[in-house]
Design an enzyme around this catalytic site. Structure first.
Site, PDB file in Angstrom:
ATOM      1  N   VAL A  45       3.057  -9.250  -7.330  1.00  0.00           N
ATOM      2  CA  VAL A  45       4.452  -9.569  -7.650  1.00  0.00           C
ATOM      3  C   VAL A  45       5.395  -8.876  -6.656  1.00  0.00           C
ATOM      4  CG1 VAL A  45       6.268  -9.467  -9.387  1.00  0.00           C
ATOM      5  CG2 VAL A  45       3.916  -9.926 -10.087  1.00  0.00           C
ATOM      6  N   CYS A  46       5.107  -7.614  -6.337  1.00  0.00           N
ATOM      7  CA  CYS A  46       5.965  -6.867  -5.410  1.00  0.00           C
ATOM      8  C   CYS A  46       5.991  -7.520  -4.029  1.00  0.00           C
ATOM      9  CB  CYS A  46       5.476  -5.428  -5.287  1.00  0.00           C
ATOM     10  SG  CYS A  46       5.515  -4.511  -6.840  1.00  0.00           S
ATOM     11  N   THR A  47       4.851  -8.038  -3.592  1.00  0.00           N
ATOM     12  CA  THR A  47       4.788  -8.695  -2.286  1.00  0.00           C
ATOM     13  C   THR A  47       5.687  -9.922  -2.256  1.00  0.00           C
ATOM     14  OG1 THR A  47       2.543  -7.870  -1.907  1.00  0.00           O
ATOM     15  CG2 THR A  47       3.235  -9.787  -0.614  1.00  0.00           C
ATOM     16  N   LEU A  50       9.500  -8.549  -2.203  1.00  0.00           N
ATOM     17  CA  LEU A  50       9.997  -8.024  -0.927  1.00  0.00           C
ATOM     18  C   LEU A  50      10.232  -9.149   0.069  1.00  0.00           C
ATOM     19  CD1 LEU A  50       9.338  -5.171  -2.052  1.00  0.00           C
ATOM     20  CD2 LEU A  50       8.758  -4.563   0.298  1.00  0.00           C
TER      21      LEU A  50
END
Length: 219
Positions: A45-47, A50
């Site tokens: 999810v973070c990828t 960002l």
């Protein structure tokens, strides 16, 4: 001690980032800033998030807004992760700095600790986002669990609302989007409203016969 929230001043911390050391107030000065945290590098999810931040960066810059990320991994990890982020979102470059908080001393001070998740007994960042004004105060906060990615269109919409309210004595109604009518603050009298909004305003006829719901379109 409760964490900082809307209306509070962000502490002037000195932080290590992928673009060198910086002091938060120096970075925030004379602009609005999106300060956002992520649970961990090299996570799905973070990828995606960002990459989305990089994709929308031109929209933020048009509004005079800076970006500043944060994760608890080290700077080397951040720099390697950025390669994955840019590969997943082709054509986008991560040009904003990302804070490293390996000691996990920063996230509590910024009220970015996930109250549920943990890492071998250590605290981890939540999926938090603070919109910080040029006065170093938090104007709005989003807080999501690690399982839920942010909606970037809502971040833009909320930011546009804050910027509108900072320039005019108005508020934005439900589901408002830039360019749509806004409501005049109840603290503004009709006489003052005529001066502030020479383009005019419309007062909604309500059963209560109270005249608090007034719409206008700032120029």
């Amino acid at each position: 001690m409760p964490g900082i929230t809307i209306g509070d001043t962000v502490p002037n911390l000195e932080v290590e980032t992928t673009q060198g050391k910086l002091k938060l107030h120096d970075y925030f000065a004379d602009s609005w800033t999106l300060l956002f945290s992520h649970p961990s590098d090299f996570t799905p999810v973070c990828t995606t998030e960002l990459g989305a931040m990089a994709k929308y960066e031109s929209e933020f810059h048009k509004r005079g807004v800076k970006l500043l990320g944060l994760s608890c991994d080290d700077l080397g990890s951040h720099r390697e992760w950025i390669k994955d982020v840019e590969a997943f979102t082709p054509g986008c470059k991560v040009t904003y700095p990302i804070i490293s908080d390996t000691s996990r001393e920063i996230i509590p001070q910024l009220n970015m600790v996930d109250p549920i998740e943990g890492d071998a007994g250590k605290i981890v960042p939540s999926r938090a986002l603070h919109i910080v004004g040029p006065d170093f105060k938090i104007k709005l906060s989003f807080l999501y669990p690690s399982s839920t990615g942010r909606n970037m269109e809502e971040v833009i919409r909320a930011l546009d609302s804050l910027l509108m309210a900072s320039r005019h004595k108005v508020a934005t109604p439900v589901n408002w989007k830039a360019g749509e009518p806004v409501v005049i603050s109840p603290s503004v009298s009709d006489e003052e409203a005529k001066k502030l909004f020479p383009q005019g305003f419309e007062t909604v006829d309500l059963p209560s016969k109270k005249t608090y719901l007034r719409f206008t379109t700032p120029t």
